[in-house]
Design a protein around this motif. Sequence first.
Motif, mmCIF file in Angstrom:
data_model
loop_
_atom_site.group_PDB
_atom_site.id
_atom_site.type_symbol
_atom_site.label_atom_id
_atom_site.label_comp_id
_atom_site.label_asym_id
_atom_site.label_seq_id
_atom_site.Cartn_x
_atom_site.Cartn_y
_atom_site.Cartn_z
ATOM 1 N N LEU A 27 -10.715 1.830 5.955
ATOM 2 C CA LEU A 27 -10.126 3.089 6.390
ATOM 3 C C LEU A 27 -11.134 4.170 6.040
ATOM 4 O O LEU A 27 -11.194 4.641 4.902
ATOM 5 N N GLY A 28 -11.959 4.531 7.003
ATOM 6 C CA GLY A 28 -13.032 5.468 6.716
ATOM 7 C C GLY A 28 -13.926 4.926 5.620
ATOM 8 O O GLY A 28 -14.376 3.782 5.681
ATOM 9 N N PRO A 29 -14.156 5.698 4.555
ATOM 10 C CA PRO A 29 -15.069 5.268 3.487
ATOM 11 C C PRO A 29 -14.454 4.343 2.460
ATOM 12 O O PRO A 29 -15.135 3.898 1.537
ATOM 13 N N ILE A 30 -13.157 4.029 2.588
ATOM 14 C CA ILE A 30 -12.498 3.190 1.591
ATOM 15 C C ILE A 30 -12.052 1.871 2.225
ATOM 16 O O ILE A 30 -12.026 1.739 3.450
ATOM 17 N N THR A 31 -11.712 0.926 1.388
ATOM 18 C CA THR A 31 -11.190 -0.362 1.855
ATOM 19 C C THR A 31 -9.837 -0.604 1.210
ATOM 20 O O THR A 31 -9.710 -0.550 -0.021
ATOM 21 N N LEU A 32 -8.823 -0.850 2.035
ATOM 22 C CA LEU A 32 -7.497 -1.167 1.544
ATOM 23 C C LEU A 32 -7.354 -2.677 1.424
ATOM 24 O O LEU A 32 -7.946 -3.429 2.198
ATOM 25 N N ARG A 33 -6.531 -3.115 0.492
ATOM 26 C CA ARG A 33 -6.392 -4.563 0.294
ATOM 27 C C ARG A 33 -5.618 -5.229 1.429
ATOM 28 O O ARG A 33 -5.681 -6.437 1.604
ATOM 29 N N ASN A 34 -4.873 -4.430 2.203
ATOM 30 C CA ASN A 34 -4.202 -4.944 3.404
ATOM 31 C C ASN A 34 -3.910 -3.778 4.329
ATOM 32 O O ASN A 34 -4.292 -2.628 4.043
ATOM 33 N N ARG A 35 -3.245 -4.049 5.426
ATOM 34 C CA ARG A 35 -3.049 -3.053 6.478
ATOM 35 C C ARG A 35 -1.681 -2.376 6.441
ATOM 36 O O ARG A 35 -1.281 -1.743 7.415
ATOM 37 N N VAL A 36 -0.965 -2.502 5.336
ATOM 38 C CA VAL A 36 0.369 -1.919 5.226
ATOM 39 C C VAL A 36 0.319 -0.688 4.323
ATOM 40 O O VAL A 36 -0.142 -0.758 3.182
ATOM 41 N N ILE A 37 0.813 0.425 4.844
ATOM 42 C CA ILE A 37 0.800 1.699 4.123
ATOM 43 C C ILE A 37 2.237 2.131 3.847
ATOM 44 O O ILE A 37 3.099 2.075 4.736
ATOM 45 N N LYS A 38 2.500 2.519 2.609
ATOM 46 C CA LYS A 38 3.790 3.153 2.292
ATOM 47 C C LYS A 38 3.743 4.567 2.837
ATOM 48 O O LYS A 38 2.954 5.394 2.404
ATOM 49 N N ALA A 39 4.576 4.841 3.862
ATOM 50 C CA ALA A 39 4.591 6.149 4.501
ATOM 51 C C ALA A 39 5.145 7.209 3.563
ATOM 52 O O ALA A 39 5.876 6.920 2.610
ATOM 53 N N ALA A 40 4.804 8.447 3.842
ATOM 54 C CA ALA A 40 5.275 9.563 3.028
ATOM 55 C C ALA A 40 6.782 9.727 3.169
ATOM 56 O O ALA A 40 7.317 9.777 4.268
#
Length: 400
Positions: A10-23
């Motif tokens: 995700l841009g300059p970072i790497t997430l451990r998976n593709r699931v995001i806790k939405a606001a």
Amino acid sequence: MSDLFAPAALGPITLRNRVIKAATFEGRTPRAEVTDDLIEFHREVAAGGVGMTTVAYCAVAPGGRTDRHQLWMRPEVVAGLRALTDAVHVEGAAASAQIGHAGPVANAASNRAPALAPSRLFSPLGMRPMHVPDEAEIRALVTAHAEAARLAEQAGFDAVEIHFGHNYLVSSFLSPLLNRRTDRYGGSTLNRARLAREIACAVGEAVGGRLAVTAKLNMEDGVRGGLTVPEALQVACRLEDDGALDALTLTAGSSLLNPMLLFHGDAPRREFAKTLPGPARWGMRVVGPVFLKEYPYREAYLLDRARQFRRELTMPLALLGGITNLDTMTTARAEGFEFVAMARALLREPDLLHRIRSDAETRSVCIHCNQCMPTIYSRTRCIYRPDRSPRPIGADREDL
């Protein structure tokens, strides 16, 4: 499943998976300060397996809050937010700060500051006219967003999400219904998009590629005369061309005029009325069927609109709305969405992602009753989930 739960850039970072806790506004910041309760809320979600959790709502100015107990970005909260991001990182997840200004959705009476709107409007919360910012004040708001992003970086956040949805300030500028300005911030779709573009570029410049920068963008307002899908597509294309954003989360609806378009499912009118003071409670009973419309729940209920954005854009997109089970997440990936965003299902089951990874047949037990919605100012929670945490100071406040 292997793709969904594999690391993703995700841009300059790497997430451990593709699931995001939405606001989801947490209601856990009495006195507008970080609490252990807020930290535990996000630590628990991170421990449950999401790739990134989103802290909401981090207003860029005290008058940009939906009530005065909401968090706003200033040097005094950096240490508390650093404790939060540290706790999230220990659990292996990334942390995003949702920054923005509530604009016409701000509670002027609670904030003791005027709500802002692109054009002259009356605030039903503040019971007074809203303030229309001139171009100098708009420039100051752009600067405030950039400064909030810098503070988020100091607090250890990996990303910032700029709020361009739900008829908050930037979204209200995008709306032809709410924006009747005749200067360069009103009129055509591109003029109404000017504030969004300026803020995105200012935030991107402020964090200099060190943090991921995303935005939550309305695909439509869901009210007559409001922002439409074709107009929102024009805005999204310009934001992509500017290159300041690493991803868009696609949303819909208006906290001011039609909030249920975002949520779908049951409309908790009676429960909302109970949270309001006397006159407002009566008003909710009168206008509730119009304000809180009912949209039948179905999985991925925003997908049809979002497909149009996926066809036109090359930038990463996150699909929001009715993402609760593995098959829906898999559908989103097959349709080309890089990320999925979840909210209510994680209020009921913070560990849902871990359980899905262990058993692909796992189904969310969220019943989409939306009884969590009326809890947002007293402490956001699923009413069907046992909660042994202490209630924060300021809960059940009469001023809200």
